[in-house]
Design a protein around this motif. Structure first.
Motif, mmCIF file in Angstrom:
data_model
loop_
_atom_site.group_PDB
_atom_site.id
_atom_site.type_symbol
_atom_site.label_atom_id
_atom_site.label_comp_id
_atom_site.label_asym_id
_atom_site.label_seq_id
_atom_site.Cartn_x
_atom_site.Cartn_y
_atom_site.Cartn_z
ATOM 1 N N LEU A 143 1.073 -0.896 0.594
ATOM 2 C CA LEU A 143 0.047 -0.123 -0.493
ATOM 3 C C LEU A 143 0.501 1.209 0.460
ATOM 4 C CD1 LEU A 143 -3.061 -0.255 2.272
ATOM 5 C CD2 LEU A 143 -2.848 -1.152 0.019
ATOM 6 N N VAL A 144 1.530 1.726 0.857
ATOM 7 C CA VAL A 144 2.711 2.479 0.805
ATOM 8 C C VAL A 144 4.078 2.740 -1.039
ATOM 9 C CG1 VAL A 144 4.862 3.352 0.929
ATOM 10 C CG2 VAL A 144 2.932 2.558 2.925
ATOM 11 N N THR A 146 2.318 2.224 -3.662
ATOM 12 C CA THR A 146 1.460 2.050 -4.802
ATOM 13 C C THR A 146 0.865 3.131 -4.652
ATOM 14 O OG1 THR A 146 -0.413 1.255 -5.783
ATOM 15 C CG2 THR A 146 -0.637 1.136 -2.900
ATOM 16 N N THR A 147 0.997 3.933 -3.112
ATOM 17 C CA THR A 147 0.795 5.821 -3.153
ATOM 18 C C THR A 147 1.299 6.127 -3.812
ATOM 19 O OG1 THR A 147 -0.416 5.097 -1.299
ATOM 20 C CG2 THR A 147 0.228 7.027 -1.293
ATOM 21 N N ALA A 153 -1.444 3.915 -7.569
ATOM 22 C CA ALA A 153 -2.098 4.933 -6.880
ATOM 23 C C ALA A 153 -2.577 5.872 -7.191
ATOM 24 C CB ALA A 153 -3.046 4.214 -5.212
ATOM 25 N N HIS A 154 -0.812 6.391 -7.204
ATOM 26 C CA HIS A 154 -0.613 7.808 -7.153
ATOM 27 C C HIS A 154 -1.033 8.903 -7.630
ATOM 28 C CE1 HIS A 154 2.307 11.544 -8.589
ATOM 29 N NE2 HIS A 154 1.238 11.498 -7.042
ATOM 30 N N ILE A 157 -4.606 10.149 -6.127
ATOM 31 C CA ILE A 157 -4.704 10.934 -5.476
ATOM 32 C C ILE A 157 -5.186 12.498 -5.697
ATOM 33 C CG2 ILE A 157 -3.792 10.751 -3.051
ATOM 34 C CD1 ILE A 157 -2.545 8.361 -3.262
ATOM 35 N N PHE A 160 -2.466 14.145 -2.711
ATOM 36 C CA PHE A 160 -1.175 13.672 -2.379
ATOM 37 C C PHE A 160 -0.159 13.750 -1.807
ATOM 38 C CE2 PHE A 160 2.504 12.745 -3.639
ATOM 39 C CZ PHE A 160 3.081 11.137 -3.153
ATOM 40 N N VAL A 163 -1.443 13.311 1.796
ATOM 41 C CA VAL A 163 -1.198 12.305 2.645
ATOM 42 C C VAL A 163 0.328 11.636 1.835
ATOM 43 C CG1 VAL A 163 -1.668 9.959 1.358
ATOM 44 C CG2 VAL A 163 -3.510 11.660 1.800
ATOM 45 N N GLY A 164 0.850 12.240 1.143
ATOM 46 C CA GLY A 164 2.261 11.286 0.874
ATOM 47 C C GLY A 164 3.395 12.107 2.208
ATOM 48 N N LEU A 167 2.434 9.812 5.007
ATOM 49 C CA LEU A 167 2.086 9.058 5.659
ATOM 50 C C LEU A 167 4.137 8.280 5.128
ATOM 51 C CD1 LEU A 167 1.529 6.025 4.501
ATOM 52 C CD2 LEU A 167 1.282 6.625 2.374
ATOM 53 N N VAL A 216 -8.224 10.428 2.712
ATOM 54 C CA VAL A 216 -7.854 10.314 1.526
ATOM 55 C C VAL A 216 -8.655 10.671 0.315
ATOM 56 C CG1 VAL A 216 -6.540 8.557 -0.457
ATOM 57 C CG2 VAL A 216 -5.814 8.533 1.760
#
Length: 267
Positions: A143-144, A146-147, A153-154, A157, A160, A163-164, A167, A216
């Motif tokens: 999950l990290v 792909t974020t 997933a970036h 989002i 981002f 969130v980025g 995270l 998110v």
């Protein structure tokens, strides 16, 4: 700390390490574990050899992860106390199946300590299958990674930057808490090599408190989805895999997201 299962006499160093990680003096730990400060001093200097019961008592007072408790026991010449491996106890598997069903139509994802996906409910498969490219499945998904991944997933989002950053800082804090964990260190190195990481995110500011919750925001064409993540864990696990398992509930923050989840479930 590194796994020293095949070596002996390392408990003094491990005790000092974990006591330092928790910010405790010898007296603090002695009081918390209900042992004499003199005996604890002897253990940390190697002048005394602890029983398995004493190792477990000290590890409990220090809130040491179960994998590292086993390392402490082995370093003192005792067998491991907790089962290691990837398999979960049947009771835990039953509980997870129950949670997965009752979380529908909202996503639930089960991850290990390094954010690798171990399990997910139907809603999570449906959502991630919509978010991620067609050739990316949940098997082996992190999950990290792909974020932050431009091919993951970036791109969908919306927030981002928020969130980025948070995270990455959370991951950096976890590595600081267990600097000898090669899995977490490898994940952090991989993320820092991503082109989506801003330069000013690379040094965590420990003076900034982590937000209690971050929404998110995904945008998939005309579809807008907003989730807050609730993370739960099993209480008093007696299994290493169970101790390291985290259950992420993705809960809608608005009626539109809730309606979209119900609509996706019925389609």
């Amino acid at each position: 700390m590194p796994d020293h299962d095949q070596r002996r006499g390392l408990l003094p160093a491990l005790l000092k390490y974990w006591r330092g990680q928790r910010g405790l003096s010898q007296l603090d730990l002695a009081i918390a574990a209900d042992v004499s400060s003199r005996h604890l001093s002897f253990l940390e200097t190697g002048r005394a050899t602890p029983s398995a019961e004493m190792v477990l008592r000290l590890a409990t007072a220090l809130d040491v992860p179960l994998r590292q408790v086993n390392t402490m026991l082995r370093s003192a010449g005792h067998p491991a106390a907790y089962e290691e491996g990837d398999s979960l106890p049947p009771l835990a598997r039953t509980a997870l199946d129950h949670l997965k069903r009752h979380s529908e139509p909202f996503p639930l994802v089960v991850v290990d300590r390094a954010y690798d996906v171990m399990d997910a409910n139907t809603a999570a498969h449906r959502l991630l299958g919509t978010i991620l490219p067609d050739d990316v499945g949940l098997t082996g998904l992190n999950l990290v990674r792909t974020t932050f991944d431009p091919g993951g997933a970036h791109p969908v989002i919306v927030n981002f930057d928020e969130v980025g950053r948070l995270l990455l800082w959370r991951l950096q804090r976890e590595v600081l808490a267990e600097p000898g964990d090669p899995v977490l260190r490898g994940l952090l190195d991989d993320v820092l090599a991503m082109p989506t990481v801003h330069d000013d995110w690379r040094s965590v500011d420990l003076g900034v408190a982590a937000d209690p919750a971050v929404v998110v925001h995904f945008r998939l064409g005309d579809l807008e989805l907003r989730f807050v993540t609730l993370v739960t864990a099993f209480q008093a696990p007696q299994n290493v895999a169970l101790d390291e398992l985290r259950i992420e509930h993705w809960l809608p923050t608005d009626e539109a997201t809730s309606d979209a989840c119900h609509l996706l479930a019925s389609s």
